[in-house]
Write a protein that holds these residues in place. Structure first.
Motif, PDB file in Angstrom:
ATOM      1  N   GLU A  16       0.379 -42.522  54.958  1.00  0.00           N
ATOM      2  CA  GLU A  16      -0.427 -41.326  54.761  1.00  0.00           C
ATOM      3  C   GLU A  16       0.297 -40.147  55.405  1.00  0.00           C
ATOM      4  OE1 GLU A  16      -3.427 -40.352  53.408  1.00  0.00           O
ATOM      5  OE2 GLU A  16      -3.587 -42.224  52.305  1.00  0.00           O
ATOM      6  N   CYS A  17      -0.301 -38.967  55.291  1.00  0.00           N
ATOM      7  CA  CYS A  17       0.349 -37.732  55.735  1.00  0.00           C
ATOM      8  C   CYS A  17      -0.468 -37.063  56.843  1.00  0.00           C
ATOM      9  CB  CYS A  17       0.501 -36.784  54.544  1.00  0.00           C
ATOM     10  SG  CYS A  17       1.497 -35.322  54.887  1.00  0.00           S
ATOM     11  N   LEU A  18       0.197 -36.705  57.942  1.00  0.00           N
ATOM     12  CA  LEU A  18      -0.430 -35.939  59.018  1.00  0.00           C
ATOM     13  C   LEU A  18      -0.175 -34.456  58.784  1.00  0.00           C
ATOM     14  CD1 LEU A  18       0.694 -38.122  62.041  1.00  0.00           C
ATOM     15  CD2 LEU A  18      -1.675 -37.818  61.296  1.00  0.00           C
ATOM     16  N   THR A  19      -1.228 -33.654  58.840  1.00  0.00           N
ATOM     17  CA  THR A  19      -1.139 -32.220  58.560  1.00  0.00           C
ATOM     18  C   THR A  19      -1.983 -31.463  59.581  1.00  0.00           C
ATOM     19  OG1 THR A  19      -0.868 -32.652  56.191  1.00  0.00           O
ATOM     20  CG2 THR A  19      -1.567 -30.440  56.813  1.00  0.00           C
ATOM     21  N   SER A  20      -1.563 -30.267  59.930  1.00  0.00           N
ATOM     22  CA  SER A  20      -2.363 -29.424  60.814  1.00  0.00           C
ATOM     23  C   SER A  20      -2.658 -28.084  60.146  1.00  0.00           C
ATOM     24  CB  SER A  20      -1.648 -29.191  62.146  1.00  0.00           C
ATOM     25  OG  SER A  20      -0.449 -28.467  61.968  1.00  0.00           O
ATOM     26  N   VAL A  21      -3.835 -27.567  60.438  1.00  0.00           N
ATOM     27  CA  VAL A  21      -4.279 -26.269  59.924  1.00  0.00           C
ATOM     28  C   VAL A  21      -4.841 -25.467  61.093  1.00  0.00           C
ATOM     29  CG1 VAL A  21      -5.879 -25.056  58.400  1.00  0.00           C
ATOM     30  CG2 VAL A  21      -4.837 -27.210  57.650  1.00  0.00           C
ATOM     31  N   ALA A  22      -4.366 -24.254  61.268  1.00  0.00           N
ATOM     32  CA  ALA A  22      -4.874 -23.380  62.322  1.00  0.00           C
ATOM     33  C   ALA A  22      -5.214 -22.023  61.720  1.00  0.00           C
ATOM     34  CB  ALA A  22      -3.846 -23.213  63.436  1.00  0.00           C
ATOM     35  N   VAL A  23      -6.369 -21.490  62.080  1.00  0.00           N
ATOM     36  CA  VAL A  23      -6.844 -20.223  61.519  1.00  0.00           C
ATOM     37  C   VAL A  23      -7.320 -19.315  62.648  1.00  0.00           C
ATOM     38  CG1 VAL A  23      -8.449 -19.122  59.916  1.00  0.00           C
ATOM     39  CG2 VAL A  23      -7.609 -21.429  59.433  1.00  0.00           C
ATOM     40  N   PRO A  24      -6.870 -18.051  62.668  1.00  0.00           N
ATOM     41  CA  PRO A  24      -7.408 -17.084  63.622  1.00  0.00           C
ATOM     42  C   PRO A  24      -8.670 -16.443  63.044  1.00  0.00           C
ATOM     43  CG  PRO A  24      -5.589 -16.117  62.417  1.00  0.00           C
ATOM     44  CD  PRO A  24      -5.787 -17.501  61.856  1.00  0.00           C
ATOM     45  N   LEU A  25      -9.796 -16.667  63.661  1.00  0.00           N
ATOM     46  CA  LEU A  25     -11.060 -16.125  63.155  1.00  0.00           C
ATOM     47  C   LEU A  25     -11.399 -14.821  63.871  1.00  0.00           C
ATOM     48  CD1 LEU A  25     -13.202 -19.381  62.826  1.00  0.00           C
ATOM     49  CD2 LEU A  25     -12.084 -18.075  61.014  1.00  0.00           C
ATOM     50  N   PRO A  26     -11.655 -13.756  63.122  1.00  0.00           N
ATOM     51  CA  PRO A  26     -12.006 -12.476  63.743  1.00  0.00           C
ATOM     52  C   PRO A  26     -13.429 -12.493  64.288  1.00  0.00           C
ATOM     53  CG  PRO A  26     -12.191 -12.308  61.374  1.00  0.00           C
ATOM     54  CD  PRO A  26     -11.632 -13.675  61.654  1.00  0.00           C
ATOM     55  N   VAL A  27     -13.647 -11.731  65.340  1.00  0.00           N
ATOM     56  CA  VAL A  27     -14.987 -11.570  65.905  1.00  0.00           C
ATOM     57  C   VAL A  27     -15.392 -10.119  65.694  1.00  0.00           C
ATOM     58  CG1 VAL A  27     -16.428 -11.768  67.957  1.00  0.00           C
ATOM     59  CG2 VAL A  27     -14.502 -13.347  67.627  1.00  0.00           C
ATOM     60  N   LEU A  28     -16.260  -9.919  64.703  1.00  0.00           N
ATOM     61  CA  LEU A  28     -16.650  -8.560  64.335  1.00  0.00           C
ATOM     62  C   LEU A  28     -18.090  -8.235  64.691  1.00  0.00           C
ATOM     63  CD1 LEU A  28     -14.999  -8.365  60.779  1.00  0.00           C
ATOM     64  CD2 LEU A  28     -14.015  -7.691  62.982  1.00  0.00           C
ATOM     65  N   ASP A  29     -18.949  -9.255  64.748  1.00  0.00           N
ATOM     66  CA  ASP A  29     -20.368  -8.982  64.998  1.00  0.00           C
ATOM     67  C   ASP A  29     -21.031 -10.201  65.624  1.00  0.00           C
ATOM     68  OD1 ASP A  29     -20.790 -10.806  62.875  1.00  0.00           O
ATOM     69  OD2 ASP A  29     -20.805  -9.187  61.404  1.00  0.00           O
ATOM     70  N   ASP A  30     -22.347 -10.069  65.870  1.00  0.00           N
ATOM     71  CA  ASP A  30     -23.084 -11.152  66.524  1.00  0.00           C
ATOM     72  C   ASP A  30     -23.158 -12.410  65.665  1.00  0.00           C
ATOM     73  OD1 ASP A  30     -23.530  -9.624  68.757  1.00  0.00           O
ATOM     74  OD2 ASP A  30     -25.509  -8.904  68.104  1.00  0.00           O
ATOM     75  N   ALA A  31     -23.092 -12.254  64.349  1.00  0.00           N
ATOM     76  CA  ALA A  31     -23.111 -13.428  63.472  1.00  0.00           C
ATOM     77  C   ALA A  31     -21.859 -14.276  63.683  1.00  0.00           C
ATOM     78  CB  ALA A  31     -23.238 -13.006  62.016  1.00  0.00           C
ATOM     79  N   ASP A  32     -20.712 -13.609  63.907  1.00  0.00           N
ATOM     80  CA  ASP A  32     -19.490 -14.344  64.206  1.00  0.00           C
ATOM     81  C   ASP A  32     -19.622 -15.100  65.523  1.00  0.00           C
ATOM     82  OD1 ASP A  32     -18.179 -13.485  61.894  1.00  0.00           O
ATOM     83  OD2 ASP A  32     -17.384 -11.691  62.874  1.00  0.00           O
ATOM     84  N   ILE A  33     -20.193 -14.448  66.521  1.00  0.00           N
ATOM     85  CA  ILE A  33     -20.410 -15.108  67.810  1.00  0.00           C
ATOM     86  C   ILE A  33     -21.290 -16.342  67.638  1.00  0.00           C
ATOM     87  CG2 ILE A  33     -21.506 -14.885  70.076  1.00  0.00           C
ATOM     88  CD1 ILE A  33     -18.927 -13.377  70.022  1.00  0.00           C
ATOM     89  N   ALA A  34     -22.333 -16.218  66.845  1.00  0.00           N
ATOM     90  CA  ALA A  34     -23.252 -17.339  66.631  1.00  0.00           C
ATOM     91  C   ALA A  34     -22.549 -18.512  65.960  1.00  0.00           C
ATOM     92  CB  ALA A  34     -24.449 -16.884  65.801  1.00  0.00           C
ATOM     93  N   ARG A  35     -21.727 -18.229  64.944  1.00  0.00           N
ATOM     94  CA  ARG A  35     -21.019 -19.315  64.259  1.00  0.00           C
ATOM     95  C   ARG A  35     -20.001 -19.970  65.184  1.00  0.00           C
ATOM     96  NH1 ARG A  35     -21.623 -15.700  59.777  1.00  0.00           N
ATOM     97  NH2 ARG A  35     -19.706 -14.610  60.366  1.00  0.00           N
ATOM     98  N   LEU A  36     -19.313 -19.174  65.963  1.00  0.00           N
ATOM     99  CA  LEU A  36     -18.299 -19.700  66.871  1.00  0.00           C
ATOM    100  C   LEU A  36     -18.906 -20.465  68.040  1.00  0.00           C
ATOM    101  CD1 LEU A  36     -15.967 -16.585  66.847  1.00  0.00           C
ATOM    102  CD2 LEU A  36     -15.233 -18.885  66.224  1.00  0.00           C
ATOM    103  N   SER A  37     -20.198 -20.355  68.221  1.00  0.00           N
ATOM    104  CA  SER A  37     -20.863 -21.034  69.340  1.00  0.00           C
ATOM    105  C   SER A  37     -21.168 -22.496  69.051  1.00  0.00           C
ATOM    106  CB  SER A  37     -22.162 -20.295  69.696  1.00  0.00           C
ATOM    107  OG  SER A  37     -21.886 -18.985  70.159  1.00  0.00           O
ATOM    108  N   ILE A  38     -20.782 -22.987  67.865  1.00  0.00           N
ATOM    109  CA  ILE A  38     -21.011 -24.388  67.527  1.00  0.00           C
ATOM    110  C   ILE A  38     -20.287 -25.296  68.523  1.00  0.00           C
ATOM    111  CG2 ILE A  38     -19.042 -24.445  65.930  1.00  0.00           C
ATOM    112  CD1 ILE A  38     -22.283 -26.341  65.313  1.00  0.00           C
ATOM    113  N   LEU A  39     -20.948 -26.343  68.967  1.00  0.00           N
ATOM    114  CA  LEU A  39     -20.348 -27.327  69.858  1.00  0.00           C
ATOM    115  C   LEU A  39     -20.313 -28.687  69.164  1.00  0.00           C
ATOM    116  CD1 LEU A  39     -22.138 -26.375  73.215  1.00  0.00           C
ATOM    117  CD2 LEU A  39     -19.849 -25.705  72.447  1.00  0.00           C
ATOM    118  N   ASP A  40     -19.594 -29.622  69.756  1.00  0.00           N
ATOM    119  CA  ASP A  40     -19.526 -30.959  69.165  1.00  0.00           C
ATOM    120  C   ASP A  40     -20.917 -31.530  68.910  1.00  0.00           C
ATOM    121  OD1 ASP A  40     -16.730 -31.356  68.967  1.00  0.00           O
ATOM    122  OD2 ASP A  40     -16.612 -31.794  71.106  1.00  0.00           O
ATOM    123  N   GLU A  41     -21.842 -31.218  69.789  1.00  0.00           N
ATOM    124  CA  GLU A  41     -23.203 -31.731  69.657  1.00  0.00           C
ATOM    125  C   GLU A  41     -23.896 -31.223  68.397  1.00  0.00           C
ATOM    126  OE1 GLU A  41     -22.057 -31.775  73.981  1.00  0.00           O
ATOM    127  OE2 GLU A  41     -21.804 -30.406  72.284  1.00  0.00           O
TER     128      GLU A  41
END
Length: 407
Positions: free
Chosen positions: A257-282
């Motif tokens: 099989e193939c090992l691949t990595s993906v990395a993305v810089p996500l902008p923080v523009l408003d409170d909705a971005d903060i809320a989405r980025l606040s996701i935890l493993d739980e």
């Protein structure tokens, strides 16, 4: 709120606050939610087995006029697909190679792509008009080599168990997956995965810059089998410039099989971005299914995999008995184990195979358990490396701050 123009201006002046996903999650776990004015970009990443990876290349083989067009091609024994352009009599071959293509039970397309990224010479064999043409090439000689993903960075995967009586070979296990629900195999990097932090693809859109295997590239759009519940993306980047430790081959009980990595810089523009980025493993759901029927059996979260567990293998070389054949080295899907209890960390993806393969307890790592039908099933294999994904988050942050990568 801040606008994209304001964010780009801050980046251009070197004033932007760039955090890794881990730095952001630490603040959330401490109960100290960052404000929009505190952070501008959050780097998120995932690393693991991603079958939907391929490469398109234009490879020089001979001088012009030697053969008409390629009818069959291999690179290091890996079968490739010549075309679509015939490059008639030019001595060049346009080709596509799949990350899951197999040269042998231990070597495939993922291994080939890593070898090329490492600068190694590889053998190209072309069949044309009843004749065979051989050539040794390397990445600096290949004028066009682009890696693409047809589906990558799923927001969440499934954990699998085998409820049957007999062990079975599967792409989701390195050794045959034991039956009677005795072990589980999992994939996914949980809270630091880019799509876990942007599940509605608010910012991850066609044309969004990203890093694919450490090389600057772009999102093409949603990938195959993407859905609102389990989104994933298609992406591309040049093979030249990829970091070999951020990619590679991985041998399963059903083949390479193939090992691949993906990395993305996500902008923080408003409170909705903060809320989405606040996701935890739980909060990152992880369904548990039967490997043969794909019947859902339970649902848990990535906290079972990444919280209170270990992300690196502990080695006790003093316990090595120097067996005639090292069972851990034989089983290792990335060829990272060395006789005497050594590990090549550039290749180890902390999958856990060595833990069960070594009879003498040289290797150990707490990998967690998942709930199934009233019990807990130990995780025997991780096909994603959280530790390496965290390193990739840090690598992308450094590239942004140095002005090498522009979000």
């Amino acid at each position: 709120m801040k606008t994209r123009e304001e964010l780009q201006a801050r980046l251009a002046r070197g004033e932007a606050e760039v955090w890794t996903a881990m730095e952001f999650k630490t603040r959330i776990r401490e109960g100290d939610v960052p404000g929009v004015d505190e952070v501008d970009v959050v780097t998120c990443a995932t690393f693991g087995v991603m079958s939907g990876t391929a490469a398109v290349m234009c490879v020089p083989v001979t001088k012009p006029g030697v053969f008409e067009r390629a009818e069959a091609v291999t690179m290091e024994g890996v079968p490739c697909y010549p075309g679509p352009c015939p490059n008639e009599r030019l001595g060049l071959v346009d080709l596509m190679v799949y990350g899951t293509a197999k040269a042998s039970p231990r070597y495939g397309g993922g291994h080939l792509l890593r070898d090329l990224a490492d600068g190694k010479e590889v053998e190209v064999i072309v069949e044309s008009g009843g004749k065979t043409y051989e050539h040794m090439t390397h990445i600096d000689e290949i004028p066009f080599a682009r890696v693409i993903t047809t589906r990558s960075a799923f927001k969440n995967y499934a954990a699998f168990v085998n409820r049957g009586r007999e062990a079975i070979d599967t792409i989701f296990s390195v050794t045959p997956l034991a039956g009677e629900t005795s072990q589980a195999t999992v994939s996914g990097c949980g809270e630091i995965n880019p799509l876990a932090n942007d599940p509605y693809l608010t910012h991850i859109r066609p044309g969004t810059p990203l890093m694919l295997n450490g090389s600057a590239g772009y999102v093409m759009g949603e990938g195959t089998r993407s859905s609102p519940e389990k989104p994933n993306i298609a992406a591309f980047a040049d093979l030249a410039g990829m970091v070999s430790e951020f990619m590679g081959g991985f041998v399963t009980s059903a083949g390479p099989e193939c090992l691949t990595s993906v990395a993305v810089p996500l902008p923080v523009l408003d409170d909705a971005d903060i809320a989405r980025l606040s996701i935890l493993d739980e909060g990152c759901l992880l369904p548990v299914s039967d490997i043969e029927t794909r019947t859902p059996l339970a649902e848990t979260t990535y906290a079972d995999i990444w919280q209170g567990t270990e992300t690196a293998v502990t080695v006790r070389p003093e316990q090595c008995l120097f067996c005639g054949t090292c069972t851990a080295a034989e089983a290792c899907p990335t060829r990272a184990i060395m006789m005497g209890g050594g590990i090549m960390h550039a290749r180890c993806v902390a999958c856990g195979t060595c833990v069960s393969a070594c009879p003498n307890g040289v290797y150990s790592m707490e990998m967690g358990t998942v709930p199934v039908e009233g019990g807990r099933v130990p995780v025997a294999l991780r096909q994603s490396d959280r530790n390496r994904a965290e390193r990739i988050c840090a690598y992308l942050k450094e590239e942004i701050l140095a002005g090498v990568f522009t979000p």
